[in-house]
Design a protein around this motif. Sequence first.
Motif, PDB file in Angstrom:
ATOM      1  N   CYS B  61       0.842  -1.198   0.000  1.00 14.12           N
ATOM      2  CA  CYS B  61       0.000   0.000   0.000  1.00 14.12           C
ATOM      3  C   CYS B  61       0.876   1.247   0.000  1.00 14.12           C
ATOM      4  O   CYS B  61       1.830   1.356   0.757  1.00 14.12           O
ATOM      5  N   GLN B  62       0.546   2.204  -0.864  1.00 13.10           N
ATOM      6  CA  GLN B  62       1.356   3.401  -1.017  1.00 13.10           C
ATOM      7  C   GLN B  62       0.911   4.522  -0.065  1.00 13.10           C
ATOM      8  O   GLN B  62       1.426   5.623  -0.136  1.00 13.10           O
ATOM      9  N   CYS B  64      -1.559   6.609   0.091  1.00 17.28           N
ATOM     10  CA  CYS B  64      -1.723   7.818  -0.709  1.00 17.28           C
ATOM     11  C   CYS B  64      -2.305   8.979   0.102  1.00 17.28           C
ATOM     12  O   CYS B  64      -3.121   8.773   1.000  1.00 17.28           O
ATOM     13  N   CYS B  69      -9.083   4.797  -2.408  1.00 17.54           N
ATOM     14  CA  CYS B  69      -9.798   3.817  -1.586  1.00 17.54           C
ATOM     15  C   CYS B  69     -10.595   4.504  -0.483  1.00 17.54           C
ATOM     16  O   CYS B  69     -11.706   4.104  -0.166  1.00 17.54           O
ATOM     17  N   CYS B 103      -8.388   1.307  -6.129  1.00 19.01           N
ATOM     18  CA  CYS B 103      -6.951   1.436  -5.870  1.00 19.01           C
ATOM     19  C   CYS B 103      -6.149   1.057  -7.108  1.00 19.01           C
ATOM     20  O   CYS B 103      -6.318  -0.027  -7.641  1.00 19.01           O
TER      21      CYS B 103
HETATM   22  S1  SF4 Z   1      -5.284   3.791  -3.087  1.00 20.67           S
HETATM   23 FE1  SF4 Z   1      -5.490   3.205  -0.920  1.00 20.67          FE
HETATM   24  S2  SF4 Z   1      -4.965   1.022  -0.843  1.00 20.67           S
HETATM   25 FE2  SF4 Z   1      -4.274   1.810  -2.809  1.00 20.67          FE
HETATM   26  S3  SF4 Z   1      -2.129   2.317  -2.471  1.00 20.67           S
HETATM   27 FE3  SF4 Z   1      -3.317   4.209  -2.140  1.00 20.67          FE
HETATM   28  S4  SF4 Z   1      -3.757   4.231   0.064  1.00 20.67           S
HETATM   29 FE4  SF4 Z   1      -3.077   2.148  -0.438  1.00 20.67          FE
END
Ligand code: SF4
Lengths: 402, 225
Positions: B61-62, B64, B69, B103
Motif C-alpha cells: 500500500c502506497q 496515498c 480507496c 486502488c
Molecule cells: S489507493 Fe489506498 S490502498 Fe491503494 S495504495 Fe493508495 S492508500 Fe493504499
Amino acid sequence: MKNYKLILNIVIALMLIGVISYIIQLTTGLVVTDMNNSYSWGLYIAGFAFFVGNAAGGMVLSASIYMFGLKALKPFAKIGALAAFANVIGAMLCVVIDIGQPFRLLNMLIYPNFSSPLIWDVIILSSYAVLSLLYFYVLRFPEIAPEKRILFKDVENAEEFSEKTAKTLAPIALLFAIGIHVVTAWIFATQGAREWWHSAVLAPDFVAVAVSAGTTLVFLFSIMVYGIKEEHKSAYKIMTRFISIAFFVHLFFMYNDFFIHAWYGNEHALHTLAVTLGDYWFVHLLEVVLPLMGILCLMKSKILTKAKVYRASFFILIGVLAHRFLIMPAAFNNLPLTISPMGQQNGNWEYPLASGRFMEGAELFITNHNYVPTFIEWSILIGVISTMTFVVVKWHKLAINK
Amino acid sequence: MRIGMVIDLEKCLGCRTCAVACKQHNAQPPGNWWNRVFTPGSKYHLIKPELGSQYFLPVSCQHCDNAACEKVCPVGATFYSKDKAVLVDYDRCIGCRYCMSACPYGVRQFNWEDPKETHKKIEWIEGGNNYGYQEEHKYDDRLVYSPIREKGIVEKCTFCVQYMDAGEKPACVRACTGEARVIGDLDDPNSEVSRMINNKGAYTLIPEKGTKPKVFYLPPKRKDN
Ligand code: SF4
Ligand code: SF4
C-alpha cells in the motif's frame, strides 16, 4: 395473464433456488464465486447495472405522457411505474448479494461517507423506489375505494387529483430516472484507476442504454398483461421508436469512445479494447447484434404478435445484460499498475498481484483472470431476476386499466 | 506529521524477506499478500528480463495522500490515521470491494472465505502453530488489526500500526536485509526520508493516477559496462 399460476410457480421455484445458493454463499463466503483480488466485481455488479438500467423505462414513459403529451402511452403508465419499482428492488438486492458482510449493511446509514458515489447511489435509488411507488399509487388512486385509501384520504375529486398529481410528479420522476443512471455510471467513471471506465461518455451512455432497455421491459410487461390490442398500436410505435433511437445513440457513444482511444494509440486504452474486442469478442458480438435483431424484429413486422414481442424483448434484454457483463473484463484485466521497466524501450509490464484465492498448484500472483461466473453466481442472479418478476406478476392486476 | 517510506532500489536484493516478514507478522491468510516483490520486465523473479537491466520492485500500500480507496469507501471503514497512514476498520468494512477496484496499485486483499478455512489448506491447527502478532489492535477505538480476520472484509498494509503505536518500526523495515527501507516524517524537512527524497531523486509509482503516494522509490544506480 392466462398462465398466471404457472408463471408464478416457476418464478417462486427459481427464487427458492436463488435463496438456497445465497445461503451457501453466506455461510462459506464469496469463494463460491469466480471473483478474486484482481477481478473483484463480477456478475452481481453487472446485474446491478442491468437492473438500474431497466428501472428507467417506466418513468421515462410516464414523463412522456404528461410532459410531451404522448397520450397514447397512458395505459402503460401504471405498469411502467410498477416495473420501475421492481427493478430498483432488484438493483438493491444485487448490492446485498455482492457484499462480503451483508449483516453490516446498516453501516451505510450509520456511517455514510458522503464522498463515496456508492452512497449517493443508495440515496437516489431508494428515493426513486419510493417515488415510483407513490406514482403508482397516485395513478391507481381513482380505482381505490375511498375507505381503503392510505394517503390523501380527504381528496374529493379522485380523477382530477390523480391527473394533477401525476402531472406534477412526472418531471420529478424523470429527473430521478436520469439521476439513477448518471450516479450509477459515476461509481465506475470516477475511478481514475480504470482506463475503461474513466470516461465522460459513460454517464450519457448509461442513460441511453437505460432508455432502450427500460422501455423494452415495459413493452414486454404490457404485452404480457394486455396482450396485443388494436387500440394500443400507436403506443407500440412510440415505444419501438424510443427503444431503437436510444440504442443507436448508445452505439454511437460506445464506438465514438472506442474510436478516440484507438486513434490515439495509448497502450492502456488499446489494451482495454483488446480485451473487449479480442478476448471477449463473442460477448461483444452479442451485445451489439442481439439488440439490433430485436429492434429489427419490432420495426419490420407489420402485424405485431405476442411471440414477436417476446422474442424481440428477449434479444434486446440479453444483449443489454451482455453489455453490462462487459463493464468488468476490460477494467480488471488491464492492471493500472503497469510500468515501463527501467532500461527498456517503452515496455509495458503489469505488476502481478495476489489473487487471494489459495489453491494448491494454482498460480497465486496473476495479471489476468478469465472470469467465468459459477453456477452459484448465476443461480443467485436468476433468483434476483425472479424476485423482480415476482413483484410485477403478483401485482400486475393492479396495473391494468379497467 | 505525515508518515512515509522510502525504498532504495539500489539496495534491494530481491530477497523477498520483507514480503515474508509482512505476511507472517500480520498473520495474512494463505493467498493474501500485502507486500510483493517482483523483477520488472521479467516473468520470473530474480531472472534478468530479456531486455533492460535487472532490478527489484517491492510494492505494498502506497498510503496515498489522495487515496482513492478512502474516497470511495461508502461507510468510512477506510480512514486516515492522524499521521495520514491509510487504515481499514475491520469491524466496519461491509466488504463491497469498491476500494479494491478504485486502488490503482492492486494492494488491497479480500477475505474470500473464513481465514480459518484457508489455513486448514496449509494444515494449520487452531491454537497450534499460530503465526503473526497475536493481539487485536485498536486505533482510536477502531479495530485495525486482528490475528484472525472475519470473512468478507478487506485488509492491506497498515505500516504495521500495531508496532508503530508501540514505538517500533514496521516489520518490513526491520526485516530488510539490504536496509533499503526507511520510514519517517515527510513533513519534517530534516527527517531521513525527506532528505533522501529531496537529494536523491526519489519517484513515486504511476504518479499520473494522481493518488499522491507516500511511498517513494530511489532508482537503482546506473551501471556502466
Ligand atoms: S489507493 Fe489506498 S490502498 Fe491503494 S495504495 Fe493508495 S492508500 Fe493504499
Ligand atoms: S470493502 Fe470495506 S474498506 Fe473497501 S470500500 Fe467497501 S466497506 Fe470500505
